[in-house]
Design an enzyme around this catalytic site. Structure first.
Site, PDB file in Angstrom:
ATOM      1  N   LYS A  49      31.668  28.934  15.141  1.00 37.68           N
ATOM      2  CA  LYS A  49      31.647  28.300  16.466  1.00 37.68           C
ATOM      3  C   LYS A  49      31.659  29.384  17.549  1.00 37.68           C
ATOM      4  O   LYS A  49      31.893  30.557  17.252  1.00 37.68           O
ATOM      5  CB  LYS A  49      32.868  27.390  16.603  1.00 37.68           C
ATOM      6  CG  LYS A  49      34.198  28.133  16.528  1.00 37.68           C
ATOM      7  CD  LYS A  49      35.373  27.172  16.394  1.00 37.68           C
ATOM      8  CE  LYS A  49      36.683  27.922  16.279  1.00 37.68           C
ATOM      9  NZ  LYS A  49      37.809  27.026  15.929  1.00 37.68           N
ATOM     10  N   TYR A 268      34.752  47.373  45.853  1.00 40.01           N
ATOM     11  CA  TYR A 268      35.203  46.386  46.841  1.00 40.01           C
ATOM     12  C   TYR A 268      36.598  46.715  47.357  1.00 40.01           C
ATOM     13  O   TYR A 268      37.498  47.039  46.582  1.00 40.01           O
ATOM     14  CB  TYR A 268      35.251  44.983  46.213  1.00 40.01           C
ATOM     15  CG  TYR A 268      33.889  44.370  46.009  1.00 40.01           C
ATOM     16  CD1 TYR A 268      33.029  44.125  47.086  1.00 40.01           C
ATOM     17  CD2 TYR A 268      33.455  44.031  44.731  1.00 40.01           C
ATOM     18  CE1 TYR A 268      31.780  43.547  46.890  1.00 40.01           C
ATOM     19  CE2 TYR A 268      32.207  43.449  44.517  1.00 40.01           C
ATOM     20  CZ  TYR A 268      31.371  43.218  45.614  1.00 40.01           C
ATOM     21  OH  TYR A 268      30.150  42.652  45.411  1.00 40.01           O
TER      22      TYR A 268
HETATM   23  C1  LIG Z   1      38.406  27.618  14.807  1.00 37.03           C
HETATM   24  C2  LIG Z   1      38.865  26.884  13.605  1.00 37.03           C
HETATM   25  C3  LIG Z   1      39.134  27.562  12.399  1.00 37.03           C
HETATM   26  C4  LIG Z   1      39.083  29.085  12.289  1.00 37.03           C
HETATM   27  O1  LIG Z   1      40.187  29.643  12.947  1.00 37.03           O
HETATM   28  P1  LIG Z   1      40.564  31.212  12.818  1.00 37.03           P
HETATM   29  O2  LIG Z   1      41.939  31.274  13.349  1.00 37.03           O
HETATM   30  O3  LIG Z   1      39.595  31.973  13.653  1.00 37.03           O
HETATM   31  O4  LIG Z   1      40.477  31.550  11.380  1.00 37.03           O
HETATM   32  C5  LIG Z   1      39.471  26.810  11.297  1.00 37.03           C
HETATM   33  N1  LIG Z   1      39.557  25.463  11.360  1.00 37.03           N
HETATM   34  C6  LIG Z   1      39.332  24.777  12.499  1.00 37.03           C
HETATM   35  C7  LIG Z   1      39.452  23.291  12.506  1.00 37.03           C
HETATM   36  C8  LIG Z   1      38.995  25.459  13.667  1.00 37.03           C
HETATM   37  O5  LIG Z   1      38.775  24.784  14.795  1.00 37.03           O
END
Ligand SMILES: *Cc1c(COP(=O)(O)O)cnc(C)c1O
Length: 376
Positions: A49, A268
């Site tokens: 993701k 700035y």
């Molecule tokens: C993002 C996510 C993960 C992975 O999490 P990490 O801490 O990066 O390993 C696993 N399961 C779900 C449901 C997530 O949303």
């Protein structure tokens, strides 16, 4: 893996000096290390993701598949569709909620969807019937996180009874509050699974662990793990050790050098003023590339192995660094923004500490603007 559109390869002209370089060998190594840790009986579903935590989902997908990913997990349908367009055959999984009106897109593109209500199951079932297909789903159980899912057995059972739905798996997510709470969540998950199994439901995949819990709770791995951070070589707060390597480097090149006399300001509001006659380098990256704006006065880049503090306010597309102490510094010299920590570079963990956030946010906020360069 079949691809409908090739992703950027080495050798293609890179249209900018500020790039995010991804070490595909490190990524492959990390997948192999995770698979070795969990063993052959446990499937690995890397989470890609947020554009693969900034590394570029389309760019990293083939390496992850080649190194044993059972599924590629994303948060949203929009993310899944980016991958589906590039990879017509990749196994894709949506961890998040997809609104009912979009469920036909999910079925049509053979994406495995998280669901947790009988009403969603019905909508998905109707969409599948319309397409003459079956919709593959994993049930989401709420064991305490109170984000997505349900603990209502009748609701979960009703989903399993819905026509045109193939319930392939069941999962939950840990809050990681502490070991006692984690155990409580796990026990609740197991009891719900058991109850459904007692009613004749069979799940191919049962999963509850992210990166941290997959390392520290071997018992919780069940038949699948969902590592995100670990895949990219970002170690978390787990106690156990796993040999993973940071796969991302963020780098740029000096666009201009300025001589700045003692007392003169930079940027700035002239918020930084030279305490000595200085050489200031302009660097072509800024907060619109995803670099935290609050790194002013804390951040640095590394040029020829020397730490060069950022000076003045970070601009949207550029910033300035004090390079007075770098011998023979020249325009176009390379500056490491985030490195692996070697050779005086700032790694993602240090960037997170300085910016007051976590490692995942540092990489997830990397914008699409800097080109991704994949090294194999
Ligand atoms: C993002 C996510 C993960 C992975 O999490 P990490 O801490 O990066 O390993 C696993 N399961 C779900 C449901 C997530 O949303």
């Amino acid at each position: 893996m079949r691809t409908s559109q090739g992703h950027k390869k080495e050798g293609v002209m890179t249209l900018r000096d500020t790039v995010i370089e991804i070490d595909l060998k490190a990524l492959a190594h990390n997948m192999d290390a995770i698979r070795a840790m969990v063993g052959k009986e446990v499937a690995v579903m890397p989470v890609i993701k947020a554009n693969a935590y900034g590394l570029g989902a389309v760019g990293v997908a083939p390496t992850l598949i080649a190194h044993g990913a059972r599924y590629l997990a994303v948060a949203t349908l929009s993310e899944a569709m980016e991958l589906r367009t590039a990879y017509p055959d990749a196994p894709l999984f949506i961890l998040g909620h997809t609104p009912d009106r979009l469920l036909p897109v999910v079925v049509k593109n053979s994406i495995t969807q998280t669901i947790f209500t009988a009403a969603q199951a019905k909508a998905l079932s109707d969409a599948a019937a319309g397409l003459g297909a079956k919709a593959k789903v994993h049930l989401k159980v709420d064991t305490g996180f109170h984000r997505l899912g349900t603990d209502n057995i009748e609701e979960l059972f009703a989903i399993c009874q819905t026509p045109n739905i193939d319930v392939e798996g069941i999962f939950s997510h840990l809050a990681l509050a502490n070991e006692e709470e984690d155990e409580k969540q796990f026990a609740m998950f197991q009891s719900i699974v058991k109850e459904l199994e007692a009613r004749g439901i069979r799940f191919k995949y049962k999963h509850i662990t992210d990166s941290i819990s997959a390392v520290d709770y071997p018992r919780f791995r069940l038949s699948m793990v969902r590592p995100g951070a670990l895949v990219y070589g970002l170690r978390g707060s787990h106690k156990g050790y796993i040999d993973v390597k940071q796969a991302v480097t963020f780098k740029t090149r000096i666009s201009q050098l300025h001589k700045v006399n003692t007392g003169e300001g930079v940027g700035y509001d002239y918020l930084w003023r030279a305490q000595r006659d200085s050489i200031i380098a302009t660097l072509p990256f800024g907060y619109a590339d995803g670099y935290p704006r609050n790194m002013r006065d804390k951040g640095y880049v590394t040029i020829h192995g020397i730490k060069c503090p950022l000076v003045g306010v970070l601009c949207m597309d550029q910033c300035m660094a004090d390079v007075t102490d770098v011998p023979n510094v020249k325009e176009a010299d390379e500056a490491i923004i985030y490195g692996t920590g070697e050779n005086n570079t700032m790694d993602i963990a240090e960037a997170a500490a300085l910016a007051g956030t976590n490692k995942n946010e540092i990489v997830a906020r990397l914008m699409a603007r800097p080109p991704r360069v994949y090294m194999s």
